[in-house]
Motif scaffolding. Structure first.
Motif, PDB file in Angstrom:
ATOM      1  N   GLU A  81       0.828  -0.648   0.264  1.00 38.21           N
ATOM      2  CA  GLU A  81      -0.291   0.229  -0.144  1.00 38.21           C
ATOM      3  C   GLU A  81       1.136   1.503   0.112  1.00 38.21           C
ATOM      4  OE1 GLU A  81      -1.503   2.196   3.132  1.00 38.21           O
ATOM      5  OE2 GLU A  81       0.287   1.918   3.871  1.00 38.21           O
ATOM      6  N   THR A  83       0.469   4.918   1.588  1.00 38.30           N
ATOM      7  CA  THR A  83       0.246   4.974   3.299  1.00 38.30           C
ATOM      8  C   THR A  83       1.346   5.887   4.019  1.00 38.30           C
ATOM      9  OG1 THR A  83      -2.284   5.313   2.612  1.00 38.30           O
ATOM     10  CG2 THR A  83      -1.451   6.372   4.589  1.00 38.30           C
ATOM     11  N   ARG A 111       0.625  -8.038  -3.651  1.00 38.43           N
ATOM     12  CA  ARG A 111      -0.255  -8.312  -2.199  1.00 38.43           C
ATOM     13  C   ARG A 111      -0.277 -10.165  -2.737  1.00 38.43           C
ATOM     14  NH1 ARG A 111      -5.210  -3.933   0.368  1.00 38.43           N
ATOM     15  NH2 ARG A 111      -3.770  -2.224   0.242  1.00 38.43           N
ATOM     16  N   GLU A 113      -2.477 -11.901  -2.894  1.00 40.76           N
ATOM     17  CA  GLU A 113      -4.104 -12.686  -2.293  1.00 40.76           C
ATOM     18  C   GLU A 113      -4.523 -13.429  -3.695  1.00 40.76           C
ATOM     19  OE1 GLU A 113      -7.282  -9.225  -1.102  1.00 40.76           O
ATOM     20  OE2 GLU A 113      -5.702  -8.533  -2.276  1.00 40.76           O
ATOM     21  N   TYR A 120      -5.822  -8.598  -8.209  1.00 40.95           N
ATOM     22  CA  TYR A 120      -4.718  -8.758  -8.016  1.00 40.95           C
ATOM     23  C   TYR A 120      -3.378  -9.408  -6.907  1.00 40.95           C
ATOM     24  CZ  TYR A 120      -7.946  -7.364 -12.195  1.00 40.95           C
ATOM     25  OH  TYR A 120      -9.102  -8.057 -12.596  1.00 40.95           O
ATOM     26  N   GLN A 125      -2.517   1.178  -7.875  1.00 47.70           N
ATOM     27  CA  GLN A 125      -3.664   2.519  -7.255  1.00 47.70           C
ATOM     28  C   GLN A 125      -2.814   3.715  -7.146  1.00 47.70           C
ATOM     29  OE1 GLN A 125      -2.574   1.447  -2.322  1.00 47.70           O
ATOM     30  NE2 GLN A 125      -4.125   0.235  -2.499  1.00 47.70           N
ATOM     31  N   GLU A 129      -2.916  11.695  -0.453  1.00 48.83           N
ATOM     32  CA  GLU A 129      -3.303  12.304   1.265  1.00 48.83           C
ATOM     33  C   GLU A 129      -2.980  13.360   1.586  1.00 48.83           C
ATOM     34  OE1 GLU A 129      -3.419   9.090   2.846  1.00 48.83           O
ATOM     35  OE2 GLU A 129      -2.210   7.711   1.897  1.00 48.83           O
ATOM     36  N   ARG A 257     -12.718  -1.119   7.449  1.00 47.85           N
ATOM     37  CA  ARG A 257     -11.297  -1.079   6.888  1.00 47.85           C
ATOM     38  C   ARG A 257     -10.096  -2.707   7.422  1.00 47.85           C
ATOM     39  NH1 ARG A 257     -10.929   0.294   2.849  1.00 47.85           N
ATOM     40  NH2 ARG A 257      -8.889   1.599   2.699  1.00 47.85           N
ATOM     41  N   TYR A 261      -4.514   0.835  11.769  1.00 50.03           N
ATOM     42  CA  TYR A 261      -4.280   2.231  11.343  1.00 50.03           C
ATOM     43  C   TYR A 261      -4.741   3.474  11.390  1.00 50.03           C
ATOM     44  CZ  TYR A 261      -3.025   2.927   6.021  1.00 50.03           C
ATOM     45  OH  TYR A 261      -3.679   2.371   5.024  1.00 50.03           O
ATOM     46  N   TYR A 262      -6.239   2.799  10.969  1.00 49.09           N
ATOM     47  CA  TYR A 262      -7.787   3.916  10.776  1.00 49.09           C
ATOM     48  C   TYR A 262      -7.949   4.137  11.921  1.00 49.09           C
ATOM     49  CZ  TYR A 262      -7.816   3.141   5.209  1.00 49.09           C
ATOM     50  OH  TYR A 262      -7.027   2.964   4.899  1.00 49.09           O
ATOM     51  N   THR A 279     -14.712  -2.190  -3.936  1.00 54.84           N
ATOM     52  CA  THR A 279     -15.164  -1.184  -3.453  1.00 54.84           C
ATOM     53  C   THR A 279     -13.411  -0.664  -4.239  1.00 54.84           C
ATOM     54  OG1 THR A 279     -14.960  -2.401  -1.274  1.00 54.84           O
ATOM     55  CG2 THR A 279     -13.434  -0.761  -1.216  1.00 54.84           C
ATOM     56  N   GLY A 306      -8.878   1.181  -6.493  1.00 53.99           N
ATOM     57  CA  GLY A 306      -7.863   0.501  -7.851  1.00 53.99           C
ATOM     58  C   GLY A 306      -8.110   0.731  -9.008  1.00 53.99           C
TER      59      GLY A 306
HETATM   60  P1  HAM Z   1      -7.303  -0.802   0.769  1.00 58.46           P
HETATM   61  O1  HAM Z   1      -8.926  -1.120   1.117  1.00 58.46           O
HETATM   62  O2  HAM Z   1      -6.460  -2.081   1.181  1.00 58.46           O
HETATM   63  O3  HAM Z   1      -6.650   0.551   1.124  1.00 58.46           O
HETATM   64  O4  HAM Z   1      -6.816  -0.199  -0.405  1.00 58.46           O
HETATM   65  C1  HAM Z   1      -7.623   1.045  -1.525  1.00 58.46           C
HETATM   66  C2  HAM Z   1      -7.997   0.115  -3.104  1.00 58.46           C
HETATM   67  O5  HAM Z   1      -7.001  -0.426  -3.706  1.00 58.46           O
HETATM   68  C3  HAM Z   1      -9.421  -0.827  -2.520  1.00 58.46           C
HETATM   69  O6  HAM Z   1     -10.810  -0.296  -2.863  1.00 58.46           O
HETATM   70  C4  HAM Z   1      -9.149  -1.576  -4.238  1.00 58.46           C
HETATM   71  O7  HAM Z   1      -9.730  -0.884  -5.146  1.00 58.46           O
HETATM   72  C5  HAM Z   1      -7.516  -1.574  -4.708  1.00 58.46           C
HETATM   73  N1  HAM Z   1      -7.199  -2.900  -4.247  1.00 58.46           N
HETATM   74  C6  HAM Z   1      -7.145  -3.444  -3.111  1.00 58.46           C
HETATM   75  N2  HAM Z   1      -5.802  -4.982  -3.317  1.00 58.46           N
HETATM   76  C7  HAM Z   1      -6.210  -4.567  -4.695  1.00 58.46           C
HETATM   77  C8  HAM Z   1      -6.125  -6.259  -5.344  1.00 58.46           C
HETATM   78  N3  HAM Z   1      -5.453  -7.017  -4.642  1.00 58.46           N
HETATM   79  N4  HAM Z   1      -6.519  -5.885  -6.751  1.00 58.46           N
HETATM   80  C9  HAM Z   1      -6.754  -5.016  -7.470  1.00 58.46           C
HETATM   81  N5  HAM Z   1      -6.532  -4.184  -5.942  1.00 58.46           N
HETATM   82  C10 HAM Z   1      -6.782  -3.483  -4.980  1.00 58.46           C
HETATM   83  C11 HAM Z   1      -5.447   0.833   0.819  1.00 58.46           C
HETATM   84  O8  HAM Z   1      -4.360   0.544   0.601  1.00 58.46           O
HETATM   85  C12 HAM Z   1      -5.296   2.174   1.988  1.00 58.46           C
HETATM   86  N6  HAM Z   1      -3.688   2.493   1.894  1.00 58.46           N
HETATM   87  C13 HAM Z   1      -6.090   3.854   1.816  1.00 58.46           C
HETATM   88  C14 HAM Z   1      -5.841   4.624   2.494  1.00 58.46           C
HETATM   89  C15 HAM Z   1      -5.165   5.753   1.762  1.00 58.46           C
HETATM   90  N7  HAM Z   1      -6.128   4.942   3.599  1.00 58.46           N
HETATM   91  C16 HAM Z   1      -5.491   6.290   3.703  1.00 58.46           C
HETATM   92  N8  HAM Z   1      -4.851   6.663   2.997  1.00 58.46           N
END
Ligand code: HAM
Length: 410
Positions: A81, A83, A111, A113, A120, A125, A129, A257, A261-262, A279, A306
């Motif tokens: 991620e 942040t 990731r 997953e 994926y 992303q 911020e 979430r 950290y939220y 999402t 995403g």
């Molecule tokens: P997150 O919910 O883990 O938040 O990911 C944000 C977005 O990234 C998801 O809503 C989705 O659209 C996309 N995403 C996450 N994982 C995948 C995946 N494996 N494949 C495709 N798309 C994916 C964060 O990452 C936090 N850092 C968001 C944040 C920023 N909060 C505060 N500042």
């Protein structure tokens, strides 16, 4: 044997890369409108950056990080991620001296997953911020930015904004304890997966999709019973501003979430057009995180979206129909052709030659690419130091010298 791409990764080309670039353009323009500056960070970081801030019991840290020891013996992780790397970069480069520090970035995350539609192992992303302000205006601004981006890119798609508050950090700690007690007392009613989270990550039980869990969750304590008046005021202020702006939202108590950290405001933009990975954008406040990462005690708020999920919902990007094709009838004329080819490309025309000295084939390539003009270079053009320009729509053609070509085509 063909070498396969790694599971959960994909190559971007054709229409998909066009959509990716269109998203990036839109992000740049919205970032500019709201005064966010671009901040790019490396794809890999020291593993410690992620363990604690994301939550040692979070799915990302427990199961999904690509962590490896490099040849120097350091533990490195491909960023899951954006942040935490952005905060690391802001602290290291003294970007937090002038506040608020508003930054954005676009790039790949990793990731491990289970891959499926919209999920994926390497994905891209968009990340925004705002470091350094407690003001609920910042929560609203960042939500507004997400909303504008989605409505510009996906005007026809039904997207719902869900919001919740988690209160401040100390309330959240108390709330987690209460949840642990409650779920522990009723553990026989929980799914196996949720049982495993009772002591480690009780908050995540709240967003379980299991039907039995959902029944029990309806009776579980809710954060609103715990939060103090300051947190209520913050949340009310965010909601009032959204109301004033006519931005519709759904309050969702189960929205917690996935990362640790939220606190305070959390939100997600969801769609029913994507299946289970629904999402598009998720984010919220993370007051305290900058301090955890070695910086000053500053609040922050942001989101990530995403790109693949957004791109899946976008219409195909239109073909570039303004291109100018070339028909070079013999190798002898190629240097004469290159003069026009070079001049046109320098003047921002998109030029194309199929590398075949054959008028029929060049014409057919130009027609199937829906090109507007064909520049023909044969014996006559070569001898007169001119170029035939054929309008492919009207079929009219004229003999032009180099200086006329640009003004004619413009
Ligand atoms: P997150 O919910 O883990 O938040 O990911 C944000 C977005 O990234 C998801 O809503 C989705 O659209 C996309 N995403 C996450 N994982 C995948 C995946 N494996 N494949 C495709 N798309 C994916 C964060 O990452 C936090 N850092 C968001 C944040 C920023 N909060 C505060 N500042």
């Amino acid at each position: 044997m063909k070498i396969q791409p790694i599971r959960g990764t994909h190559d971007l080309f054709g229409n998909e890369i066009k959509k990716y670039n269109q998203i990036k353009e839109e992000v740049n323009s919205i970032a500019n409108n709201f005064n966010f500056s671009e901040l790019q960070t490396p794809i890999f970081e020291s593993s410690n950056l992620f363990f604690k801030p994301l939550g040692e019991q979070s799915d990302v840290v427990l199961k999904e990080m690509y962590t490896f020891v490099d040849r120097g013996g350091d533990s490195l992780t491909l960023r899951p991620e954006y942040t935490t790397p952005m905060i690391r970069a802001a602290i290291f480069n003294n970007l937090l001296n002038i506040l608020p520090c508003k930054v954005f970035g676009v790039g790949p995350m990793f990731r491990r997953e289970r891959p499926q539609k919209g999920r994926y192992r390497q994905f891209n992303q968009i990340n925004f911020e705002n470091f350094g302000t407690e003001n609920p205006f910042a929560d609203v601004e960042i939500i507004l930015l997400a909303k504008n981006l989605l409505s510009n890119l996906l005007p026809k798609i039904d997207i719902k904004l869900q919001i919740n508050t988690l209160g401040d950090r100390s309330t959240l700690k108390k709330f987690k304890k209460e949840l642990t007690n409650f779920f522990n007392k009723n553990s026989q009613l929980l799914s196996k997966e949720s049982k495993n989270k009772i002591f480690t990550n009780p908050l995540r039980i709240l967003d379980s999709k299991n039907e039995d869990d959902k029944k029990l969750i309806l009776q579980a304590p809710v954060i609103k019973e715990f939060i103090n008046s300051k947190a209520v005021d913050h949340y009310d202020s965010v909601k009032n501003s959204l109301n004033n702006l006519n931005i519709e939202y759904i309050e969702q108590n189960s929205l917690v979430r996935g990362l640790d950290y939220y606190c305070h405001t959390v939100f997600e933009f969801k769609t029913s057009s994507l299946g289970s990975q629904d999402t598009l954008i998720g984010g919220g406040r993370y007051d305290g995180l900058i301090k955890t990462l070695g910086g000053k005690d500053l609040p922050g708020v942001g989101w990530a979206g995403g790109i693949e999920r957004i791109a899946m919902l976008m219409d195909d990007v239109k073909l570039n129909t303004s291109s100018i094709h070339f028909a070079i009838l013999d190798e002898k004329f190629k240097d004469h052709a290159l003069v026009a080819y070079n001049l046109l490309s320098k003047n921002n025309f998109s030029v194309y030659w199929n590398f075949k000295y054959n008028l029929k084939k060049s014409l057919s390539t130009a027609n199937s690419a829906q090109a507007m003009y064909l520049v023909i270079i044969g014996e006559d053009e070569f001898n007169k130091k001119k170029f035939t320009v054929k309008n492919l729509k009207s079929s009219e053609q004229t003999l032009e010298d180099i200086d006329n070509i640009i003004s004619l085509l413009k």
